[in-house]
Design an enzyme around this catalytic site. Structure first.
Site, PDB file in Angstrom:
ATOM      1  N   ASP A  42      -9.568 -16.637 -16.037  1.00 56.22           N
ATOM      2  CA  ASP A  42     -10.365 -17.054 -14.891  1.00 56.22           C
ATOM      3  C   ASP A  42     -11.462 -18.054 -15.296  1.00 56.22           C
ATOM      4  O   ASP A  42     -12.199 -17.807 -16.256  1.00 56.22           O
ATOM      5  CB  ASP A  42     -11.020 -15.793 -14.298  1.00 56.22           C
ATOM      6  CG  ASP A  42     -11.621 -16.013 -12.934  1.00 56.22           C
ATOM      7  OD1 ASP A  42     -10.860 -16.236 -11.989  1.00 56.22           O
ATOM      8  OD2 ASP A  42     -12.861 -15.946 -12.815  1.00 56.22           O
TER       9      ASP A  42
ATOM     10  N   ASP B  61       0.854  -1.195   0.000  1.00 53.45           N
ATOM     11  CA  ASP B  61       0.000   0.000   0.000  1.00 53.45           C
ATOM     12  C   ASP B  61       0.890   1.246   0.000  1.00 53.45           C
ATOM     13  O   ASP B  61       1.687   1.432   0.904  1.00 53.45           O
ATOM     14  CB  ASP B  61      -0.889  -0.035   1.256  1.00 53.45           C
ATOM     15  CG  ASP B  61      -1.690   1.255   1.425  1.00 53.45           C
ATOM     16  OD1 ASP B  61      -1.904   1.953   0.413  1.00 53.45           O
ATOM     17  OD2 ASP B  61      -2.083   1.549   2.570  1.00 53.45           O
TER      18      ASP B  61
ATOM     19  N   GLU C  23      -7.405 -21.047 -16.210  1.00 49.05           N
ATOM     20  CA  GLU C  23      -7.821 -21.644 -14.949  1.00 49.05           C
ATOM     21  C   GLU C  23      -8.969 -22.575 -15.306  1.00 49.05           C
ATOM     22  O   GLU C  23     -10.095 -22.134 -15.517  1.00 49.05           O
ATOM     23  CB  GLU C  23      -8.287 -20.587 -13.942  1.00 49.05           C
ATOM     24  CG  GLU C  23      -8.506 -21.214 -12.568  1.00 49.05           C
ATOM     25  CD  GLU C  23      -9.508 -20.480 -11.687  1.00 49.05           C
ATOM     26  OE1 GLU C  23      -9.490 -20.700 -10.475  1.00 49.05           O
ATOM     27  OE2 GLU C  23     -10.336 -19.713 -12.207  1.00 49.05           O
TER      28      GLU C  23
ATOM     29  N   HIS D 197      -4.149 -17.319  -4.668  1.00 48.37           N
ATOM     30  CA  HIS D 197      -5.031 -16.514  -3.817  1.00 48.37           C
ATOM     31  C   HIS D 197      -6.302 -17.257  -3.406  1.00 48.37           C
ATOM     32  O   HIS D 197      -7.100 -16.728  -2.638  1.00 48.37           O
ATOM     33  CB  HIS D 197      -5.405 -15.229  -4.558  1.00 48.37           C
ATOM     34  CG  HIS D 197      -6.225 -15.514  -5.786  1.00 48.37           C
ATOM     35  ND1 HIS D 197      -5.726 -16.228  -6.857  1.00 48.37           N
ATOM     36  CD2 HIS D 197      -7.502 -15.224  -6.095  1.00 48.37           C
ATOM     37  CE1 HIS D 197      -6.669 -16.362  -7.760  1.00 48.37           C
ATOM     38  NE2 HIS D 197      -7.763 -15.757  -7.333  1.00 48.37           N
ATOM     39  N   ASP D 198      -6.528 -18.454  -3.948  1.00 47.28           N
ATOM     40  CA  ASP D 198      -7.720 -19.240  -3.597  1.00 47.28           C
ATOM     41  C   ASP D 198      -7.376 -20.415  -2.685  1.00 47.28           C
ATOM     42  O   ASP D 198      -8.269 -21.190  -2.318  1.00 47.28           O
ATOM     43  CB  ASP D 198      -8.371 -19.829  -4.859  1.00 47.28           C
ATOM     44  CG  ASP D 198      -8.939 -18.753  -5.769  1.00 47.28           C
ATOM     45  OD1 ASP D 198      -9.357 -17.698  -5.268  1.00 47.28           O
ATOM     46  OD2 ASP D 198      -8.947 -18.976  -7.006  1.00 47.28           O
TER      47      ASP D 198
ATOM     48  N   ASP E 196      -4.055   3.948   2.837  1.00 46.49           N
ATOM     49  CA  ASP E 196      -5.487   3.678   3.018  1.00 46.49           C
ATOM     50  C   ASP E 196      -5.743   2.218   3.403  1.00 46.49           C
ATOM     51  O   ASP E 196      -6.895   1.780   3.505  1.00 46.49           O
ATOM     52  CB  ASP E 196      -6.300   4.075   1.776  1.00 46.49           C
ATOM     53  CG  ASP E 196      -5.980   3.207   0.574  1.00 46.49           C
ATOM     54  OD1 ASP E 196      -5.030   2.379   0.664  1.00 46.49           O
ATOM     55  OD2 ASP E 196      -6.653   3.336  -0.468  1.00 46.49           O
TER      56      ASP E 196
ATOM     57  N   ASP F 154      -5.177 -10.829 -15.431  1.00 45.02           N
ATOM     58  CA  ASP F 154      -6.255 -11.754 -15.144  1.00 45.02           C
ATOM     59  C   ASP F 154      -7.417 -11.388 -16.067  1.00 45.02           C
ATOM     60  O   ASP F 154      -7.820 -10.223 -16.132  1.00 45.02           O
ATOM     61  CB  ASP F 154      -6.685 -11.609 -13.678  1.00 45.02           C
ATOM     62  CG  ASP F 154      -6.975 -12.940 -13.028  1.00 45.02           C
ATOM     63  OD1 ASP F 154      -7.749 -13.715 -13.624  1.00 45.02           O
ATOM     64  OD2 ASP F 154      -6.454 -13.207 -11.940  1.00 45.02           O
TER      65      ASP F 154
ATOM     66  N   ASN G  69      -0.268   4.541  -0.143  1.00 46.28           N
ATOM     67  CA  ASN G  69      -0.838   5.808   0.341  1.00 46.28           C
ATOM     68  C   ASN G  69      -1.559   5.719   1.681  1.00 46.28           C
ATOM     69  O   ASN G  69      -2.307   6.623   2.050  1.00 46.28           O
ATOM     70  CB  ASN G  69      -1.778   6.397  -0.725  1.00 46.28           C
ATOM     71  CG  ASN G  69      -2.954   5.465  -1.003  1.00 46.28           C
ATOM     72  OD1 ASN G  69      -2.996   4.345  -0.504  1.00 46.28           O
ATOM     73  ND2 ASN G  69      -3.918   5.934  -1.777  1.00 46.28           N
TER      74      ASN G  69
ATOM     75  N   ASP H 238      -1.860  -1.230  -3.790  1.00 46.08           N
ATOM     76  CA  ASP H 238      -2.171  -0.483  -5.009  1.00 46.08           C
ATOM     77  C   ASP H 238      -1.035  -0.597  -6.029  1.00 46.08           C
ATOM     78  O   ASP H 238       0.009  -1.203  -5.746  1.00 46.08           O
ATOM     79  CB  ASP H 238      -2.470   0.987  -4.660  1.00 46.08           C
ATOM     80  CG  ASP H 238      -1.431   1.549  -3.705  1.00 46.08           C
ATOM     81  OD1 ASP H 238      -0.229   1.418  -4.009  1.00 46.08           O
ATOM     82  OD2 ASP H 238      -1.822   2.080  -2.635  1.00 46.08           O
TER      83      ASP H 238
HETATM   84  C1  GLC Z   1     -11.543 -17.960  -9.885  1.00 50.28           C
HETATM   85  C2  GLC Z   1     -10.704 -17.011  -9.055  1.00 50.28           C
HETATM   86  C3  GLC Z   1     -11.390 -16.785  -7.747  1.00 50.28           C
HETATM   87  C4  GLC Z   1     -12.736 -16.165  -8.014  1.00 50.28           C
HETATM   88  C5  GLC Z   1     -13.562 -17.010  -8.997  1.00 50.28           C
HETATM   89  C6  GLC Z   1     -14.694 -16.222  -9.550  1.00 50.28           C
HETATM   90  O1  GLC Z   1     -11.610 -19.220  -9.329  1.00 50.28           O
HETATM   91  O2  GLC Z   1      -9.403 -17.497  -8.919  1.00 50.28           O
HETATM   92  O3  GLC Z   1     -10.636 -15.981  -6.878  1.00 50.28           O
HETATM   93  O4  GLC Z   1     -13.438 -16.015  -6.824  1.00 50.28           O
HETATM   94  O5  GLC Z   1     -12.804 -17.438 -10.098  1.00 50.28           O
HETATM   95  O6  GLC Z   1     -14.231 -15.239 -10.419  1.00 50.28           O
HETATM   96 CA    CA Z   2      -3.533   2.174  -1.167  1.00 55.74          CA
END
Ligand code: GLC
Ligand code: CA
Length: 554
Positions: free
Chosen positions: A199, A21, A254, A327-328, A25, A98, A23, A29
């Site tokens: 995605d 981050d 994905e 991230h999942d 908040d 993405d 700034n 970013d």
């Molecule tokens: C994919 C992404 C996930 C998101 C889902 C819906 O699995 O990796 O983070 O919630 O698609 O877009």
């Molecule tokens: Ca920020």
């Protein structure tokens, strides 16, 4: 097999909200990312995969897009993005975006129009159905809980949403939809981005009969009717012809629910669809009736069997994406290694060794190069993820799980484990922000952080740096043929790679116990390229320490 830059590369995934981050908040970013490009350069990665940075109401942290050609306000603006791209390219780092086009946000102008009336020109951009006997059109359950259908007053019909009700599914059978998406993709490619991570791209074509699904838990399973649907390959070939093939880029799909057969279609060397796909069999290992909501540990032998299967079966036919976290997923060291302080470092290095020496393109998820761990939030209020919160409510309110049990599931499997802020240093908020972070920082940041690891030549960071640089020195790591050893061993994952006269042996002990093995004769006198402990003897019968790993080269 053909050579390609994206096979030789290492990819680093940034989840912008939690990276840095600039700034105060409390939200990561684009400027924050720019300020860390030198850090990434030092690590040695070649490509950044940026999780979504587009305009979004953030029902699902950017995976619900309301404008594909604008930047989310909290992250900055298009000038910042152009700067990021330029600064990355100056450092020879490519950026892939993405691409979230199975669905949009319900606040996207297309959907705002679509829901207005049955005659609206955008009506057919989404999937609308009449109810059945005053109920949803079928029994499908959304992957984020509840029904996959949402009733809409304005026209007395339902729309499909595989994810949250703020993520309506686009109708890919409408060629106007496809053309609009291709146009948008060209626009980003003309800007100079280097490719896309697509995605849930396996879900874009739905079975037109929309039949009820087999009941799993509370709802019917939509996967057999939405994953790898009737036109998915036709649409990807069209996308490839009209857009992808016109640029020197890379693509990774994905592909939820993907099988070997399907993977060979999506990513087959001569199929003209995608360059590679993410498969999920190894991370779904251990899932039960309620999917990932279980406290079962993963099964090592099963994990190994799956990894070997994908290595052997795609060899020479398609290309693997190698990952243990994103991230999942929970943090890889917590899931597949051991995040107990006694073993965290050794096991994180072991996992990296095992993954980076396989055939395929390795992905590093932010913080994995530091051995960041699960956060183990024990209060629902600490969670931010829509999936975790929805399922907690649904499964406890229906009485299928007790709140205590479900809390344990979240601690092990919630996506928020991967979304706590990047741990840059030992100052307050881990150096992620000067303000208050949007999600709590993992309290172990005093011990686990980048500043400390950059100083320590034996750190996990430097171990990753070495693995990545080895890939640049030795073609065999990229292109060598894979062959497993000791298939049935209950502790050891070992395999060889071969290219012309060269050979490589990778040995990893996945257990907390010593493990005995015999080094194959053909590696007598081989050179050790990397090891996570201090072994010096690599011949004959040896005893591996817990989580020990090494790579021999001859
Ligand atoms: C994919 C992404 C996930 C998101 C889902 C819906 O699995 O990796 O983070 O919630 O698609 O877009
Ligand atoms: Ca920020």
């Amino acid at each position: 097999m053909k050579n390609a830059w994206w096979k030789e590369a290492v990819i680093y995934q940034i989840y912008p909200r939690s990276f840095c981050d600039s700034n105060g908040d409390g939200i990561g970013d684009i400027e924050g990312i720019i300020s860390k490009l030198d850090y990434l350069k030092r690590l040695g990665i070649d490509i950044i995969w940026l999780s979504p940075i587009y305009e979004s109401p953030n029902d699902d942290n950017g995976y619900d897009i309301s404008d594909y050609q604008n930047i989310m306000r909290e992250f900055g603006n298009m000038k910042d993005f152009d700067q990021l791209l330029e600064q990355a390219h100056i450092r020879n780092i490519r950026i892939i975006m993405d691409l979230v086009v199975n669905h949009t946000s319900d606040e996207h102008p297309w959907f705002i129009e679509s829901r207005k009336s049955k005659e609206n020109p955008y009506r057919d951009f989404y999937i609308w159905k009449e109810g059945k006997d005053g109920r949803e059109p079928n029994n499908w359950g959304s992957w984020f809980g509840g029904s996959a259908w949402e009733y809409d007053d304005a026209t007395d019909m339902y729309y499909l949403h595989i994810f949250s009700k703020k993520q309506p599914d686009l109708n890919w059978d409408n060629d106007k939809v496809r053309q609009k998406i291709y146009e948008m993709m060209r626009w980003w490619l003309e800007k100079g981005v280097d490719g896309f991570r697509m995605d849930v791209i396996s879900l874009i074509s739905k079975n037109p009969a929309f039949p009820d699904g087999e009941i799993h838990g509370l709802y019917g399973d939509l996967a057999p009717y939405c994953a790898h649907g009737p036109h998915v390959h036709e649409y990807l070939k069209e996308m490839n012809r009209e857009v992808l093939s016109q640029y020197d880029i890379m693509t990774v799909g994905e592909t939820s629910c993907v099988t070997l057969e399907e993977a060979k279609k999506y990513a087959g060397e001569d199929r003209q669809e995608l360059n590679m796909v993410f498969q999920f069999e190894h991370v779904d290992n251990g899932s039960g009736d309620y999917g990932k909501w279980t406290t079962e540990k993963y099964d090592f032998k099963e994990f190994k069997r799956i990894m070997i299967k994908w290595q052997e079966e795609l060899q020479g036919k398609a290309w693997n994406s190698l990952f243990l976290g994103n991230h999942d997923q929970p943090r890889s060291v917590s899931r597949f290694g051991n995040d107990n302080p006694a073993y965290r470092e050794t096991s994180a290095k072991m996992l990296a060794t095992c993954l980076h020496m396989m055939q395929g393109t390795p992905y590093v998820y932010q913080g994995e190069e530091l051995g960041m761990t699960n956060v183990y939030f024990d209060k629902l209020e600490d969670y931010r993820d829509i999936e975790s919160i929805n399922f907690f409510t649904e499964l406890t309110e229906s009485g299928l799980m007790t709140p205590e049990y479900m809390m344990k599931c979240l601690m092990l499997r919630s996506r928020d484990n991967a979304r706590t802020p990047m741990q840059w240093d030992d100052s307050e908020q881990a150096g992620f922000t000067d303000g208050e972070s949007w999600i709590k920082v993992n309290p172990n940041y005093k011990e686990i952080n980048a500043a400390q690891q950059l100083k320590d030549p034996n750190s996990i960071f430097h171990y990753y740096q070495k693995l990545i640089s080895l890939r640049k020195e030795k073609d065999i790591i990229v292109y060598g043929e894979f062959e497993p050893l000791y298939r049935d061993d209950e502790q050891i994952f070992a395999y060889t790679r071969k290219l012309d006269q060269e050979k490589l042996l990778t040995v990893c002990n996945f257990s907390e116990r010593n493990a005995e093995m015999e080094i194959p004769e053909e590696f007598k006198g081989a050179e050790c390229l990397i090891t996570n402990l201090d072994r010096t003897v690599f011949e004959g019968k040896i005893v591996l320490k817990p989580y020990e790993a090494f790579v021999l080269y001859k």
